[in-house]
Structure formats: C-alpha cells, structure tokens
Design a protein around this motif. Structure first.
Motif, PDB file in Angstrom:
ATOM      1  N   GLY A 214      46.575  98.480  33.816  1.00 42.78           N
ATOM      2  CA  GLY A 214      45.717  97.704  34.701  1.00 42.78           C
ATOM      3  C   GLY A 214      45.518  96.264  34.257  1.00 42.78           C
ATOM      4  N   PRO A 215      45.046  96.016  33.029  1.00 38.66           N
ATOM      5  CA  PRO A 215      44.850  94.622  32.598  1.00 38.66           C
ATOM      6  C   PRO A 215      46.135  93.798  32.640  1.00 38.66           C
ATOM      7  CG  PRO A 215      43.677  96.122  31.151  1.00 38.66           C
ATOM      8  CD  PRO A 215      44.524  96.983  32.050  1.00 38.66           C
ATOM      9  N   LYS A 216      47.288  94.429  32.373  1.00 37.18           N
ATOM     10  CA  LYS A 216      48.553  93.694  32.418  1.00 37.18           C
ATOM     11  C   LYS A 216      48.862  93.223  33.836  1.00 37.18           C
ATOM     12  CE  LYS A 216      50.524  96.190  28.460  1.00 37.18           C
ATOM     13  NZ  LYS A 216      51.568  97.132  27.990  1.00 37.18           N
ATOM     14  N   LEU A 217      48.567  94.076  34.824  1.00 38.42           N
ATOM     15  CA  LEU A 217      48.807  93.688  36.217  1.00 38.42           C
ATOM     16  C   LEU A 217      47.817  92.633  36.706  1.00 38.42           C
ATOM     17  CD1 LEU A 217      49.541  97.186  37.849  1.00 38.42           C
ATOM     18  CD2 LEU A 217      51.180  95.388  37.277  1.00 38.42           C
ATOM     19  N   LEU A 218      46.733  92.448  35.965  1.00 41.83           N
ATOM     20  CA  LEU A 218      45.709  91.478  36.355  1.00 41.83           C
ATOM     21  C   LEU A 218      45.758  90.205  35.518  1.00 41.83           C
ATOM     22  CD1 LEU A 218      42.711  93.936  36.889  1.00 41.83           C
ATOM     23  CD2 LEU A 218      44.221  92.967  38.612  1.00 41.83           C
TER      24      LEU A 218
ATOM     25  N   LEU B 125      46.721  95.985  42.727  1.00 42.37           N
ATOM     26  CA  LEU B 125      47.372  94.862  43.408  1.00 42.37           C
ATOM     27  C   LEU B 125      46.541  94.399  44.606  1.00 42.37           C
ATOM     28  CD1 LEU B 125      51.105  96.047  43.260  1.00 42.37           C
ATOM     29  CD2 LEU B 125      49.947  94.383  41.793  1.00 42.37           C
ATOM     30  N   MET B 126      45.948  95.348  45.359  1.00 42.49           N
ATOM     31  CA  MET B 126      45.102  94.970  46.494  1.00 42.49           C
ATOM     32  C   MET B 126      43.874  94.195  46.020  1.00 42.49           C
ATOM     33  SD  MET B 126      45.062  98.059  49.304  1.00 42.49           S
ATOM     34  CE  MET B 126      44.381  99.278  48.180  1.00 42.49           C
ATOM     35  N   GLY B 127      43.276  94.664  44.922  1.00 44.61           N
ATOM     36  CA  GLY B 127      42.096  93.982  44.407  1.00 44.61           C
ATOM     37  C   GLY B 127      42.392  92.565  43.975  1.00 44.61           C
ATOM     38  N   ARG B 128      43.582  92.353  43.403  1.00 43.14           N
ATOM     39  CA  ARG B 128      43.923  91.015  42.905  1.00 43.14           C
ATOM     40  C   ARG B 128      44.383  90.078  44.012  1.00 43.14           C
ATOM     41  NH1 ARG B 128      48.220  89.402  38.030  1.00 43.14           N
ATOM     42  NH2 ARG B 128      47.743  87.148  38.071  1.00 43.14           N
TER      43      ARG B 128
ATOM     44  N   LEU C 192      44.873  90.885  47.686  1.00 39.14           N
ATOM     45  CA  LEU C 192      44.357  91.002  49.051  1.00 39.14           C
ATOM     46  C   LEU C 192      42.860  90.695  49.114  1.00 39.14           C
ATOM     47  CD1 LEU C 192      44.815  91.713  52.011  1.00 39.14           C
ATOM     48  CD2 LEU C 192      44.452  94.128  51.436  1.00 39.14           C
ATOM     49  N   PHE C 193      42.085  91.350  48.261  1.00 35.67           N
ATOM     50  CA  PHE C 193      40.635  91.143  48.285  1.00 35.67           C
ATOM     51  C   PHE C 193      40.184  90.040  47.335  1.00 35.67           C
ATOM     52  CE2 PHE C 193      41.218  95.347  50.026  1.00 35.67           C
ATOM     53  CZ  PHE C 193      40.245  95.430  51.019  1.00 35.67           C
ATOM     54  N   LYS C 194      41.051  89.682  46.400  1.00 41.18           N
ATOM     55  CA  LYS C 194      40.760  88.610  45.440  1.00 41.18           C
ATOM     56  C   LYS C 194      39.456  88.862  44.679  1.00 41.18           C
ATOM     57  CE  LYS C 194      43.299  85.203  48.196  1.00 41.18           C
ATOM     58  NZ  LYS C 194      44.533  85.377  47.445  1.00 41.18           N
ATOM     59  N   PHE C 195      39.282  90.119  44.240  1.00 42.01           N
ATOM     60  CA  PHE C 195      38.124  90.470  43.426  1.00 42.01           C
ATOM     61  C   PHE C 195      38.276  89.887  42.022  1.00 42.01           C
ATOM     62  CE2 PHE C 195      37.547  94.685  45.941  1.00 42.01           C
ATOM     63  CZ  PHE C 195      36.740  94.042  46.872  1.00 42.01           C
ATOM     64  N   HIS C 196      37.162  89.753  41.331  1.00 38.19           N
ATOM     65  CA  HIS C 196      37.182  89.447  39.900  1.00 38.19           C
ATOM     66  C   HIS C 196      37.889  90.598  39.187  1.00 38.19           C
ATOM     67  CE1 HIS C 196      35.655  89.041  35.775  1.00 38.19           C
ATOM     68  NE2 HIS C 196      35.405  87.774  36.072  1.00 38.19           N
ATOM     69  N   PRO C 197      38.665  90.333  38.125  1.00 36.64           N
ATOM     70  CA  PRO C 197      39.384  91.423  37.428  1.00 36.64           C
ATOM     71  C   PRO C 197      38.494  92.590  37.027  1.00 36.64           C
ATOM     72  CG  PRO C 197      40.157  89.304  36.637  1.00 36.64           C
ATOM     73  CD  PRO C 197      39.004  89.013  37.566  1.00 36.64           C
TER      74      PRO C 197
ATOM     75  N   LEU D  28      39.097  96.471  38.469  1.00 41.95           N
ATOM     76  CA  LEU D  28      39.241  97.673  37.646  1.00 41.95           C
ATOM     77  C   LEU D  28      38.170  98.707  38.001  1.00 41.95           C
ATOM     78  CD1 LEU D  28      39.979  95.910  34.232  1.00 41.95           C
ATOM     79  CD2 LEU D  28      41.573  97.356  35.509  1.00 41.95           C
ATOM     80  N   GLY D  29      36.927  98.261  38.171  1.00 42.97           N
ATOM     81  CA  GLY D  29      35.849  99.186  38.507  1.00 42.97           C
ATOM     82  C   GLY D  29      36.019  99.786  39.888  1.00 42.97           C
ATOM     83  N   CYS D  30      36.417  98.958  40.864  1.00 41.76           N
ATOM     84  CA  CYS D  30      36.609  99.454  42.232  1.00 41.76           C
ATOM     85  C   CYS D  30      37.752 100.463  42.293  1.00 41.76           C
ATOM     86  CB  CYS D  30      36.900  98.285  43.178  1.00 41.76           C
ATOM     87  SG  CYS D  30      35.466  97.265  43.575  1.00 41.76           S
ATOM     88  N   THR D  31      38.821 100.213  41.556  1.00 40.42           N
ATOM     89  CA  THR D  31      39.960 101.128  41.560  1.00 40.42           C
ATOM     90  C   THR D  31      39.573 102.469  40.949  1.00 40.42           C
ATOM     91  OG1 THR D  31      41.456  99.237  41.329  1.00 40.42           O
ATOM     92  CG2 THR D  31      42.373 101.406  40.875  1.00 40.42           C
TER      93      THR D  31
END
Length: 564
Positions: free
Chosen positions: A181-185, A499-502, A504-509, A513-516
């Motif tokens: 996860g952190p690597k993808l972010l 990938l969607m969080g980063r 599409l939704f542009k969430f904070h990292p 991670l928490g949402c996923t």
C-alpha cells in the motif's frame, strides 16, 4: 471414547460447545505473527467433529446468526447514516465502488473457473473475510427453485471454499495494505511524512495543541508548595492557570491548602507564599513545575479527593460535528481532559481538529464534580452497566426479519433480503436510533462482544458440523487452484481501492489506507497499516467505509447467488 461419541450424537449441543472450546483455543495460537483466527479455527474444528455424523436440528443456527447480524448493524449504524451526510459522501462513494469491485472480481473468476453457486459464495466470503456471507447465501440458496439435493450440495460447498480462501484473505490483506500500500501511494517514507504532516495540521504537535496526545499519556495530579517571587503579594487562581496555559501547558488548579486548611478552589481565590496547590494535567507538563512554583509535596490528605473517568456518548443536540479544539474551549471543560474517542468500536486519534460525530463515545477524566458537569453538557453519560435492553434487541430482530422475509419474484426467481439481511438492516436503523436517543436501547460493550463473536461462531460451528461429512470430498473437487483464485479476489479490490483513493478521490494517503481497510472490513489490516506508517491517522478514514463495507459485503451474499 465410543460412549463419548454416542453422547455427542444424542446431544448435538455438546458437540457445538466442544467445537467452540477447541476453535477458540486454536484461534489464539500464533506462529510468529500468523494465526488462523477464531472463525476459521471454529469452522475447521467443526468440520473435524462433523466427521462423526452429528446432526444439529432446529433453528439454533439461525437464532445465533440473527443475533450476530443485528449486533453488526447496531455497532456500525451511527457511522452508516453519518456517511450519508455531505462530508461523508466521498468515503461512502469510495466504499461502494470498492465493494462492487469485490463482488465483480469474485463473480468473474467464479464464472471463468466454472464454480457452482456454493463455491462462488464461499469464494466471496473467504477472500473478503466476511463470514456472514455464508449464512446470507445459504438463506438465498434455500429459496431457489431447485431440488433439496442440489441445495444441500451448494450449501455444503460454501464452507469448503471459505476455509480455503480465508487464510490469504486475512493475512494477505494485512500484507498488501501495510507493505504494498505505501509503495503505491508514493513510498513508505513519503507516507510516513504525510501522516506526520496531517497530525501536525490537525493539532497534535506539542507546540500547537500540547494538551492532546495519545491516551497512553495519563492525566496526573501533583501538589506543590508556593515559594516563587512571581506570586508577590498574591495571584488569583485564574492568573496562575492563564500563565501556565500561555506557556503551552494545559494545567489546572484542583485543590489549595492555606494555613493548614483545604479550601474550595474558585477563580478569584488568592494564592500566596507557602500555600500548597494541586495541579492536574499531562504527566510531562506537571513533572518539573517545582522548578518554577516551588518544591513538590507528598501530602496524602491534600491529594485524597475524588477523581473520575466517565464514558460520554455525544448526541446530535450537543457537540456532534464540532472539533475537539472547539469542545476544549468550552467553560465547562475546565479541569477536564478527553482521554479517548471510540467510533464504531475503533479508537480515533484525539487530535485538536478531529471532528466528533453523533454516537461517538468519549472518555473524559478529571475531578468528580467537574467531569460530571462537563459530561452532562457534552452528551449522555453512558455509565457502565451489565444490563442489555433485550426488549430493544428482540423487537429489532422481529421487525427486521419480517421485512427481510418479503420477496419479489423476477423471472420465477424469488428475490428478498431474507430474514438475515433484514436483521442486519434493523441493526443499522436501531443502532442509529440509539445514537439519537441514548436513553434506551443500550447494549454494553461486553454484551455486544458476546452477541457478535459468540453469535457468529455458534453459527459457524453448526455450519462446520453439517459440512463435515462432505468437506474432504468438496476440498478435493475445488483443488488447490481455489487458493490462488482466492488470493486474486482478495488482492484486486485492495489494489483497486488504493489506486482509486490516490487518483480518483485524491484522498490523503492516510485516509486512502484507512478507507481501503474499512471498505474491506479488515481491522487486522488497519492495525498493520498503523504500525507501518507509525501513525493512528489511518483510523480517520476507517469508520464510515467500515460501516458501508460491512453492510454491502453481507448483502452481496444474496446478489452473488442470483448472479451465478
């Protein structure tokens, strides 16, 4: 031994408790950081005991399953409906999309591999670690217009596929989110820095909000004897507190002794040389004050006064929607500290800019009279009790079950939530009502644990016992390939979520991670993520998506049967 086996057949309730005993014991065993977990262990023990051809008759399985589903809904209800508000909609949308990916991944790979209805449902349940799918899918299969033999075959296949795919569903989820996860972010170091930046922005740094830190830093009370020239001919209590707060130290004067007499503390009480004062606050701020005020005194009488810690449920009519910083500034918070915040059973970081929701449970501490006065202003004092409102629980399950039993026939196929799905929805609604009107419907946390864990595992034990005779045959049929298929169905939604969080939704990292983790309802993965990024901030994205994920993934147990 033959006599014992015969007694287990004559009294199947004993076989259930044998399965519970052994399953919970094995579930606690660990090899390194790995363990099977309670649910998987209970299922496998049930399968083993089930080789003795033990038949469990009656509605016992359904009763425990309904209790479990109502408890799940009750726990996440406030956050489920809170997510429907404007500020929670992005996280709701994220959870819905991720749950759809989970369903489609399981359905597509099941179709490609030629799995039957039961195998597909077990694949979904195990890969997404959502054990309730077993019961919901079973109810749906029982409503299909097929022969009893086909129903039994499909139902017995569910726990087989579940057991094969659950292990990677649990361990793999934690590994993917914490390591990949952190690597993808952007890389682990970047994510750690982003989390620290978020903490500082929300007021966790000592320079900005020194009064707020993890709950492991306790509030303490210490006494000092005044001998500093700053006090001169006298300073008011309010002058001393204002000075300490101006130094970045949120400390309060709790007790004063003057000329041997302990006096009631009032804002305008004058403090003079040789007076003794008791200060309360974070340990690291209280220790060391003797260098400024005077020497510390160990006086049992002065320090012997009632202090209290109270759990308070925030309601919509009090401070729901406000930040911790706003609450802290209220006059009634004088001398009172917020130790912890629990939301849907998850600890949320106590940061200055953390927004409090209706239904949140805050733990406040301080002097007895100050804490009780503050608690009444903040919400409902939910004092510890051992009584569960069974009127509330029973009515909820009956109403939910009746609604769930209603069905529509499309193309000759009956479509309904089933009684189990109805119990889940009722739990959501009743849990939400409890957050709005906390004077009724109380279920103490230990009781909620029993309804949740014992309810689920009693159900799983019966499933294992029933599937026991056909389990080995079924395992041979699905083969080891199901493990790899399950790993794919576990990984695809998680990677998609990151990938969607980063992008599409542009969430904070941290929120990504928490949402996923929340949308996949994997609390173990949340803990692994927090350890990896060395921050509690991912929990801020967990609760809303957890509520939505828990609801949708269980309902998918109905949908995947109909799709296959």
């Amino acid at each position: 031994m033959e006599w014992i086996i015969n007694q287990l057949r004559v009294h199947p309730e004993l076989a259930i408790f044998l399965t519970i005993f052994a399953g919970f014991w094995i579930g606690r065993l660990k090899i390194g950081k790995f363990s099977l977990g309670t649910v998987t262990s209970v299922l496998l023990v049930g399968v083993l005991v089930g080789q003795l051809n033990i038949t469990v008759d009656g509605p016992m399985k359904a009763v425990f399953f309904l209790l479990f589903l109502f408890a799940v809904g009750y726990k996440v209800g406030p956050q489920f409906f809170r997510g429907l508000k404007k500020d929670g909609l992005p996280q709701v949308g994220f959870a819905v999309l991720m749950c759809i990916v989970s369903l489609l991944s399981a359905w597509a790979l099941a179709k490609i591999m030629g799995y039957n209805v039961g195998e597909a449902a077990g694949l979904l349940a195990g890969s997404q670690t959502i054990s309730a799918v077993i019961g919901v899918a079973e109810d749906t299969i029982n409503g299909l217009g097929i022969t009893d033999a086909q129903k039994a075959s499909y139902i017995n296949a569910i726990p087989v596929a579940y057991a094969v795919t659950y292990i990677f569903g649990t361990a793999g989820s934690a590994w993917i989110l914490a390591s990949l996860g952190p690597k993808l972010l952007g890389g682990l170091d970047k994510v750690k820095a982003d989390c620290k930046e978020l903490e500082a922005k929300m007021g966790s740094s000592e320079a900005d909000e020194p009064g707020f830190a993890p709950a492991l830093r306790p509030v303490v009370f210490r006494a000092y004897k005044i001998n500093n020239e700053w006090f001169g001919k006298g300073k008011r209590v309010t002058d001393l507190e204002s000075y300490l707060n101006g130094q970045g130290k949120r400390l309060f004067v709790e007790r004063v002794r003057q000329r041997g007499i302990v006096k009631e503390v009032k804002p305008n009480l004058i403090l003079k040389d040789n007076d003794e004062v008791v200060l309360s606050g974070r340990r690291e701020f209280v220790i060391g004050e003797e260098d400024w005020i005077g020497p510390e005194v160990l006086d049992a009488q002065l320090l012997d006064f009632p202090a209290e810690t109270l759990p308070v449920m925030v309601t919509r009519k009090t401070f729901a929607g406000e930040t911790i910083a706003t609450i802290r500034k209220q006059k009634f918070m004088h001398g009172v500290s917020i130790r912890t915040i629990k939301r849907a059973g998850i600890n949320v970081p106590v940061l200055a800019q953390t927004v409090v929701d209706a239904g949140d449970m805050l733990e406040v501490t301080g002097m007895k009279h100050e804490v009780e006065a503050a608690a009444k202003q903040m919400g409902y004092i939910d004092r510890p009790t051992n009584q569960t409102d069974m009127i509330f629980v029973g009515l909820g399950i009956v109403i939910g079950g009746l609604v769930g039993a209603l069905s529509l026939h499309l193309g000759g196929i009956p479509i309904s939530l089933s009684t189990s799905g109805g119990a889940l929805i009722a739990g959501l609604v009743f849990g939400w009502l409890r957050s709005k009107h906390p004077t009724f419907g109380g279920i103490p946390e230990p009781s909620l644990w029993v309804l949740n864990n014992v309810g689920l595992n009693m159900f799983i034990a019966v499933v294992g016992l029933a599937a026991g005779p056909s389990f080995v045959t079924g395992f041979k049929e699905v083969g080891a390939s199901l493990f790899l298929v399950g790993a794919l169905v576990t990984a695809i939604p998680l990677i998609s979520g990151l990938l969607m969080g980063r992008y599409l939704f542009k969430f904070h990292p941290a929120l990504t991670l928490g949402c996923t983790a929340g949308a996949r309802t994997t609390t173990a993965a949340l803990g692994a993520v927090q350890d990896a990024v060395e921050s509690e901030t991912p929990a801020l994205g967990y609760t809303v998506t957890y509520a939505v994920g828990n609801t949708l993934l269980i309902i998918w147990g109905v949908i995947i049967v109909l799709m296959i």
